[in-house]
Write an enzyme that holds these catalytic residues in place. Structure first.
Site, PDB file in Angstrom:
ATOM      1  N   ASN A 183       1.263  -1.764   0.186  1.00 47.58           N
ATOM      2  CA  ASN A 183      -0.053   0.092   0.130  1.00 47.58           C
ATOM      3  C   ASN A 183       0.808   1.153  -0.062  1.00 47.58           C
ATOM      4  O   ASN A 183       1.020   1.816   0.889  1.00 47.58           O
ATOM      5  CB  ASN A 183      -0.904   0.156   1.191  1.00 47.58           C
TER       6      ASN A 183
ATOM      7  N   ASP B 248      -5.273  -4.181  10.844  1.00 48.71           N
ATOM      8  CA  ASP B 248      -6.041  -3.639   9.815  1.00 48.71           C
ATOM      9  C   ASP B 248      -5.390  -2.689   9.073  1.00 48.71           C
ATOM     10  O   ASP B 248      -5.528  -1.952   8.656  1.00 48.71           O
ATOM     11  CB  ASP B 248      -6.964  -4.262   8.618  1.00 48.71           C
TER      12      ASP B 248
END
Length: 417
Positions: free
Chosen positions: A96, A306
């Site tokens: 990411n 997460d």
């Protein structure tokens, strides 16, 4: 690194000293002696902390640190420091970033940035080039560089044939494919769970159906290919049922759930607070209960924070346009202990290691020290003072939590708050 841990209660079912309160002598990064009332003739650093407990080091299979490209959100160095303060000795780093981690060189870069750290970084390479969902990335090369899995972070693979090819190709080198559970043509522009609250608030809905269709599709493809699949961050009751049925058929599938999807429902959205904007979205109480039950019976294999730092410019704006994501490393232990016993919490924070090829070491004499230090009983309200991340976008701010991590000892190094 040499240290003497005093009066620590060991929580490790694989330890000969499970549930005992003992001293632990660590010399050159290895546990050399475990016993009661150990002497310290070499004047090593002594670690004596309130209500000290220790366990095998914790692992998080899904974290984002921003670097390279989004260093204003988080750097690898500070991200690993935050993980250590939060009790994690290993983390799986998502692709990411910008540029996306999708090549041998990219994997080598993030590994070099994490070298000589107490917390081990396990890179997760992008599944497709630039995470655009068109062509497979260099999976085999990234595996050789140290990638432990392949995942287009929060980007679903819309092409079923591409998923089929990925599972077949990765089988040649025992590669783990991760598939984000969302059918984008169903989810559309939805920003919250499609249910009563989305209608009340006038926000576009992302239905549970979008997740469940994608999971059902991927499980059919998995059965056909006999591949190896991990489905991250389930959020619905039906998803748990689908995974349970797949495991009954002995498919090679594992899954995780984000801790915040266990702790909050879409009822918290009434103030349009973008701290609660995440993907998958917060669902209903029925979904939370099913997810918790899935963890209890082993259908869901692991939890994840997460952890996704987002800078204030992309979070403190209109709900529709704010980026998805919450940080979660610092609040993970305390949030889980609001739901589970300490024994179960520790199991959930450690049992995902094998799936991602993470080394394990029990707390026994002769083993390398890979240890988390914590107090399971301290109750407190989570505040910005508890956040080590550069970004402060935590949905747990103001929440009552139970249990704090003191830090970790791993890789012949120590990180304590």
């Amino acid at each position: 690194m040499n240290a003497l841990i005093k009066s620590a209660t060991i929580v490790d079912s694989k330890s000969d000293f499970h549930n005992e309160t003992v001293d632990i002598l660590i010399e050159k990064g290895r546990i050399s002696k475990i016993s009661k009332d150990l002497d310290n003739p070499n004047n090593y650093q002594e670690i004596a902390l309130d209500n000290l407990h220790v366990s095998q080091g914790w692992f998080d299979s899904s974290v984002s640190f921003g670097e390279p490209g989004y260093e204003e959100r988080e750097t690898i160095a500070n991200g690993l420091k935050t993980a250590g303060h939060s009790g994690f000795t290993a983390v799986g780093l998502n692709a990411n970033s910008r540029p996306v981690i999708d090549s041998y060189a990219d994997i080598a870069f993030v590994k070099s940035k994490a070298a000589n750290n107490a917390v081990s970084l396990y890179p997760i390479g992008a599944l497709t080039q630039l995470s655009e969902g068109e062509d497979l990335a260099e999976l085999y090369d990234m595996s050789n560089a140290g990638a432990v899995a392949f995942y287009d972070y929060q980007y679903p693979i819309s092409n079923p044939n591409l998923m089929k090819i990925a599972l077949q190709y990765a089988s040649n080198f025992d590669g783990l494919i991760c598939s984000f559970p969302q059918e984008s043509r169903i989810s559309g522009l939805g920003v919250v769970n499609e249910h009563i609250n989305s209608t009340k608030l006038g926000l576009k809905g992302n239905p549970a159906l979008a997740e469940e269709l994608q999971i059902a599709r991927d499980l059919f493809i998995l059965e056909y290919t006999e591949g190896k699949l991990h489905i991250p961050t389930l959020s619905t009751a039906k998803s748990v049922e689908l995974i349970r049925a797949a495991k009954a058929k002995n498919l090679n599938v594992t899954c995780s759930v984000a801790i915040h999807n266990l702790s909050f429902t879409d009822d918290v959205l009434h103030d349009f607070d973008t701290h609660y904007k995440v993907l998958p979205p917060l669902r209903t109480q029925k979904d939370c209960e099913a997810l918790i039950e899935g963890l209890k019976d082993g259908t869901i294999d692991m939890v994840t924070t997460d952890h996704n730092p987002i800078d204030i410019e992309h979070k403190k704006i209109e709900f529709d346009f704010a980026l998805n994501g919450t940080i979660g490393l610092e609040s993970a232990f305390g949030a889980l202990q609001n739901i589970f016993t300490t024994k179960k919490t520790i199991a959930l924070l450690t049992q995902g290691k094998a799936r991602f090829g993470v080394k394990t070491a029990s707390i026994n004499e002769g083993e390398l020290a890979d240890i988390t230090l914590f107090n399971p009983d301290k109750s407190y309200n989570f505040s910005q003072a508890d956040i080590s991340s550069r970004s402060k976008n935590s949905m747990f701010l103001g929440s009552a939590l139970k249990g704090v991590a003191y830090g970790v000892i791993a890789n012949d190094k120590m990180v304590l708050k």
